[in-house]
Design an enzyme around this catalytic site. Structure first.
Site, PDB file in Angstrom:
ATOM      1  N   ASP A  78      -2.637  -2.019  10.511  1.00  0.00           N
ATOM      2  CA  ASP A  78      -2.777  -1.948   9.055  1.00  0.00           C
ATOM      3  C   ASP A  78      -3.385  -3.206   8.439  1.00  0.00           C
ATOM      4  O   ASP A  78      -3.731  -3.217   7.256  1.00  0.00           O
ATOM      5  CB  ASP A  78      -1.412  -1.704   8.392  1.00  0.00           C
ATOM      6  N   ALA A  92       3.714  -1.396   4.273  1.00  0.00           N
ATOM      7  CA  ALA A  92       2.869  -2.391   4.949  1.00  0.00           C
ATOM      8  C   ALA A  92       3.091  -3.811   4.453  1.00  0.00           C
ATOM      9  O   ALA A  92       2.162  -4.618   4.401  1.00  0.00           O
ATOM     10  CB  ALA A  92       1.386  -2.019   4.833  1.00  0.00           C
ATOM     11  N   GLY A  93       4.331  -4.157   4.129  1.00  0.00           N
ATOM     12  CA  GLY A  93       4.610  -5.496   3.627  1.00  0.00           C
ATOM     13  C   GLY A  93       4.269  -6.591   4.618  1.00  0.00           C
ATOM     14  O   GLY A  93       3.650  -7.601   4.257  1.00  0.00           O
ATOM     15  N   GLY A  94       4.645  -6.418   5.889  1.00  0.00           N
ATOM     16  CA  GLY A  94       4.350  -7.424   6.905  1.00  0.00           C
ATOM     17  C   GLY A  94       2.860  -7.561   7.154  1.00  0.00           C
ATOM     18  O   GLY A  94       2.332  -8.678   7.292  1.00  0.00           O
ATOM     19  N   SER A  95       2.159  -6.429   7.199  1.00  0.00           N
ATOM     20  CA  SER A  95       0.702  -6.463   7.393  1.00  0.00           C
ATOM     21  C   SER A  95       0.016  -7.129   6.212  1.00  0.00           C
ATOM     22  O   SER A  95      -0.956  -7.875   6.373  1.00  0.00           O
ATOM     23  CB  SER A  95       0.169  -5.037   7.575  1.00  0.00           C
ATOM     24  N   LYS A  98       0.846  -1.186   0.000  1.00  0.00           N
ATOM     25  CA  LYS A  98       0.000   0.000   0.000  1.00  0.00           C
ATOM     26  C   LYS A  98       0.882   1.236   0.000  1.00  0.00           C
ATOM     27  O   LYS A  98       2.051   1.215   0.423  1.00  0.00           O
ATOM     28  CB  LYS A  98      -0.946   0.015   1.197  1.00  0.00           C
ATOM     29  N   ALA A 121       9.656  -0.113   5.036  1.00  0.00           N
ATOM     30  CA  ALA A 121       9.667   0.869   3.950  1.00  0.00           C
ATOM     31  C   ALA A 121       8.447   1.781   3.929  1.00  0.00           C
ATOM     32  O   ALA A 121       8.322   2.634   3.055  1.00  0.00           O
ATOM     33  CB  ALA A 121       9.769   0.136   2.611  1.00  0.00           C
TER      34      ALA A 121
END
Length: 285
Positions: A136, A100-103, A11, A97
């Site tokens: 998120d 929201a890669g982990g979310s 996102k 970064a």
């Protein structure tokens, strides 16, 4: 043994405003978030009786602190499932970064296990699980173009953002969310984004209004501490972007392009300087 694969998109923030600090230590936010088609890919296989996580990026922890692990553990606990799973994450979204890669990974696991095990979770249950994992995650479950309020989990659909090419430039350092919040004083924020104007521009398809109203209160402290970010933003604008902003708590800076050729030329330029540069498109879910 059954298996499933899903893509989990990143996102960007079109706006990010902090309204107040809450008594529970969280912050009330108001922000407009947008899905882009830069995705991680997650492969899930039924395996034994435990949860295991593997990741193509060795910097990602694969223990119980991983949000994908937490999502699988929550599903198994809620439905009292003994079956284990092996989760493999093919990372493309940069780490720490502001994307929201982990979310997104956690959201992908919730949806994948719902399908894999035919759990038929309703929306409220899945969003509640997501909220328990991270603020998120509910947005990442739904995706699209949303106004997010509360701690980021109260979501209002804004319809379809006009299509943009999105250049994402992450410099060779990261900014943690904790650092971002510790370096901003809510009562001293001078420039708040106009979320009302942004929402109206999106709903009416007003490109000029969308581009004019990008805003992120984390930009000022991040740019002061890391002047390279300001230089990246200026260069993105100089290379044809209609607007540019830092996403989330940073440090990724993105540019919105109407013209694909301009975006591709900018991509080549920044890839000659930085390792983590991507060209994506806005998308709906």
């Amino acid at each position: 043994m059954k298996n499933i694969s899903v893509r989990t998109p990143a996102k960007i923030n079109l706006t990010l405003d902090i309204i107040r600090k809450r008594e529970d230590g969280y912050h009330d936010l108001s922000m407009v978030m947008q899905t882009v088609d830069l995705c991680d890919k997650i492969h899930i296989d039924e395996a034994g009786g435990e949860i295991t996580v593997e990741c193509s990026d060795p910097r990602i922890p694969c223990d119980g602190s991983n949000l994908a692990y937490k999502a699988a553990d929550m599903v198994r606990g809620h439905f009292k499932i003994q079956q284990g799973v092996r989760i493999r994450i093919d990372k493309r979204i940069p780490l720490e970064a502001g994307l929201a890669g982990g979310s997104a990974n956690a959201a992908g696991v919730l949806k994948a296990l719902d399908e894999l095990w035919d759990l038929k979770m309703d929306r409220d249950l899945m969003l509640g699980m997501g909220r328990a994992i991270g603020a998120d995650v509910p947005y990442c479950i739904l995706g699209g173009t949303k106004l997010a309020e509360g701690i980021g989990d109260v979501l209002t659909d804004l319809g379809n953002l006009p299509e943009y090419y999105v250049l994402l430039v992450k410099p060779d350092f990261s900014i943690s969310t904790g650092w971002a919040y510790s370096n901003i004083i809510v009562d001293e924020i001078k420039n708040h984004p106009n979320n009302e104007a942004m929402c109206l521009a999106i709903r009416t398809g007003d490109l000029d209004g969308i581009e004019k109203n990008l805003g992120n209160v984390f930009e000022a402290p991040a740019f002061e501490a890391f002047p390279e970010l300001s230089k990246i933003k200026s260069e993105i604008l100089n290379r044809g972007a209609k607007a540019s902003l830092m996403s989330g708590s940073g440090p990724t800076v993105y540019g919105l392009y109407r013209d694909k050729g301009d975006a591709e030329r900018a991509l080549r330029h920044f890839r000659s300087i930085y390792k983590e540069v991507h060209l994506a498109k806005t998308c709906q879910k």
